[in-house]
Each structure stands twice: as C-alpha cells, then as structure tokens.
Design an enzyme around this catalytic site. Structure first.
Site, short mmCIF file in Angstrom:
data_model
loop_
_atom_site.label_atom_id
_atom_site.label_comp_id
_atom_site.label_asym_id
_atom_site.label_seq_id
_atom_site.Cartn_x
_atom_site.Cartn_y
_atom_site.Cartn_z
N ASP A 90 0.75 -1.28 0.07
CA ASP A 90 -0.06 -0.10 0.17
C ASP A 90 0.86 1.19 0.10
O ASP A 90 0.26 2.42 0.07
CB ASP A 90 -0.95 -0.20 1.02
N ASP A 151 -6.01 -5.08 -5.66
CA ASP A 151 -5.70 -3.56 -5.25
C ASP A 151 -4.32 -3.00 -5.54
O ASP A 151 -4.08 -1.99 -5.75
CB ASP A 151 -5.83 -3.41 -3.73
#
Length: 384
Positions: A90, A151
């Site tokens: 992330d 993602d």
C-alpha cells in the site's frame, strides 16, 4: 451540478481540517456522521486524506488546503525513515497521493526524493520466483507468502513514476511483470475478477484464486473489480500495451452493466440484492474515475466509449443526488453507504476516506479535467 458538488466537498474538507488537526480519517462506524481518526500514517488509507487536500488546493488555489496537505508530509517521512509499517504494497496508495502529489504540484525536491525512497521500499516486496509483488505479510509468510491482490494494481504507478525519474529498470520490470501476472490470473473469462490469487513461493506455480473481502471465492467483490478497472487503465497509460486497455474496458463494461439507478453498487455482485443488502459507494466512485481514464484513450466511435460515459453519468448523478452528504451541515464525509469489510462487520454502511477521495477526483475530472496523482500529466508513457 458537478461544480456545486465540488464546492460542497471543499466546504466539508475545509471544515475537516479544523476537526481532524494532525490526525487522519479512516472510516466512520455504525453510520456515524463522524470519522474515526488515527494519530499517525501507520495504516493504508491516510494518503487519501492528503490527496483530497492537494486536489482541493489545485482546484481552488486556496492556501489553506495547500498548507494542510504539506503539514501531513512529515508523518509519511517519519514512517519511511523509521521503517514503521512499510512492509506493505500500500505504499503506492500512501505516497502517490502525498509526497508525489507535492512534487507534481510544487516540484519540491525533498518530496521527490521521499517518493523515490518509498518506491524503493515497495520494491522490496518483489518476489522473483513468482514474478509478483507480495501483497501482505513478510517474505515466506506461510499464508500470504505467495499472495497477490487486485488492489495492488493501483500501487504500481509509484514504481512507474520512480522509473521515469531514476532510470532504474528494476522499477519498470517489477511493475510490468506484476501487471501481466495480474491480467493472467486475477481476470476471469467472463470479465469478472478474483480479489486475490495464490502462487507457490518455491516453484512460482499458480495455486488458486479466492477472496478476502468478497462474499465467496468465486464471487466478484465490487471494490476489487473497481481497482481492476482503474489499475489496468493506469497500466495502459504507462505501458501502452493494448491488452491492458482492452482488459480495463472489459472489466468496466462488466461493472457498468450492474450499476443500480442510485449509483451505489452492492458490495459484491453475486450477493442477493434486497433492501438490507449493503452497498459500496466507494466502489462506484473508484470505477467512475477509472472509466473516465479509459474514455480518455478510446475513440468516440468505440461502442464502449458511450457505454462507459453513460455509466459514469449514472454513477456520479446517483452519488451526488442519493449518496452524498450535501445539505448535512455537520457531516464529515462526502458520500455515505460505503463499506469496508462486510463479512466481518467492519464499517458496513459508512464513510470511507478512499470513497471520498475518488468521488472528489471523479468530480474534478468531469468539471475541470483535473486528474489525480497517479501519473505526471507532462510525462510521456513508457513503451517497451
């Protein structure tokens, strides 16, 4: 309509600067009008708040937004320097919308170097045997050691950008090879997607697809589909491989065919749809921004162009009219009815800061053509 919605979003965001102080919003809980706040940038969502501040500044030129955005950068710098909670894919979400955005707007050299440092940290998650960036957990983790998630496509622009600014081919190779692995194994034959896929860490062989936040391994988690739409569109922006644009387009058409009249998709496309079924407005906002990116590459006579443009119109009108907090004076979020992890009962009908970010980005694309911070607007694409 878009201009009015943006002005309301700027009002809420400016009020939130005072409400949040040096903390970061994440999600609300139990349909509260208030965000849960975090005191540092140790999670995966903080970049979206900083990104909203930069977008608000670019649109309005109000220095209140610029100063608030710049004040957050120290938290990201501290996180990277101390290597606290940096063992995650992330980093792209975090640094693309914070220090990379500052570099894009202000050409701040310190912000540029911080962003390159974040890209180098992300590259530590490269697993050569599998040709992927590991999503979660440490290397050789017994559960997550061979795992990718859809993602991560949104984190790859950090690597592409770093390649542009350093010339280090490792950045390009990792991003390009992970993209191809994702296309081959996360995209199903009917244009739906797996949320996650496992590979054997020792041999690199494919194992199975599944989900973490969707309803079932074989169902389609809507936010995952949205990440795929935007992620493959960004892959095309950087790599100019036609198959990535085609993949993005196919995923987007699949999504567009399933958007309800009020714009907010259900949290999983395969769950029974009833009055009590949870929605995910954030998935719709992400998909709309991704569809606008796709449309920027499609010729007007491509049948998908009109279809996706109409889908964006349906989504954004629905979000503004039926899901926004316009007129709610004390609301801290921009759009309601987002969900985080429905099966675990976490923020199942709430604000999500990523939903607010992509809602604002999509509005600004529509009103002013102002894209987010996934790529520098002046840079040409990489061509293999």
């Amino acid at each position: 309509m878009w201009k009015q919605a943006i002005e309301e979003a700027l009002r809420v965001t400016k009020a939130n600067i005072g409400r949040f102080g040096d903390q970061f919003p994440d999600v609300s809980l139990n349909s509260s009008s208030k965000y849960v706040l975090m005191r540092n940038s140790k999670g995966w969502t903080q970049g979206f708040w900083t990104g909203m501040l930069w977008l608000s500044y670019e649109y309005s030129q109000d220095p209140v937004f610029r100063d608030a955005a710049a004040r957050t950068i120290g938290s990201y710098r501290e996180r990277l320097e101390k290597e606290e909670h940096t063992d995650t894919h992330d980093l792209g979400f975090l640094f693309s919308l914070s220090s990379k955005a500052q570099w894009m707007i202000e050409q701040d050299e310190d912000a540029k170097q911080l962003t390159i440092g974040a890209a180098r940290m992300l590259l530590k998650r490269w697993r050569e045997q599998m040709n992927v960036l590991q999503a979660w957990g440490p290397k050789d983790d017994p559960v997550n050691g061979g795992r990718i998630i859809i993602d991560c496509l949104m984190n790859l622009p950090l690597l592409h950008w770093a390649y542009k600014h350093t010339g280090d081919p490792d950045f390009h190779e990792a991003a390009a090879r992970h993209t191809e692995k994702s296309r081959r194994f996360l995209v199903r034959g009917d244009d739906s997607t797996y949320h996650t896929f496992w590979f054997d860490p020792l041999t690199g062989d494919s194992v199975r697809g599944g989900t973490h936040q969707g309803d079932q391994d074989g169902s389609t988690w809507t936010r995952g589909q949205a990440w795929g739409i935007y992620g493959f569109a960004l892959a095309y922006h950087y790599l100019r491989k036609q198959e990535y644009l085609e993949t993005a387009k196919r995923l987007a058409v699949y999504f567009a065919d399933r958007v309800p009249e009020d714009g907010a998709v259900y949290w999983d496309f395969e769950v029974p749809q009833g009055r009590d079924t949870k929605r995910d407005s954030s998935a719709s906002a992400i998909a709309a921004a991704g569809m606008l990116e796709i449309c920027s590459f499609l010729p007007k006579d491509d049948p998908a162009h009109d279809k996706l443009a109409q889908a964006v119109n349906l989504i954004m009108h629905g979000l503004v009219r039926h899901n926004s907090t316009i007129g709610e004076e004390h609301a801290e979020g921009l759009i309601k009815h987002g969900s985080y992890v429905v099966k675990q009962g976490v923020a199942t009908d709430d604000y999500t800061i990523w939903g607010d970010y992509f809602y604002l980005e999509a509005l600004m694309r529509l009103e002013r053509g102002l894209t987010g911070y996934w790529y520098e607007r002046s840079l040409s694409p990489v061509v293999e």
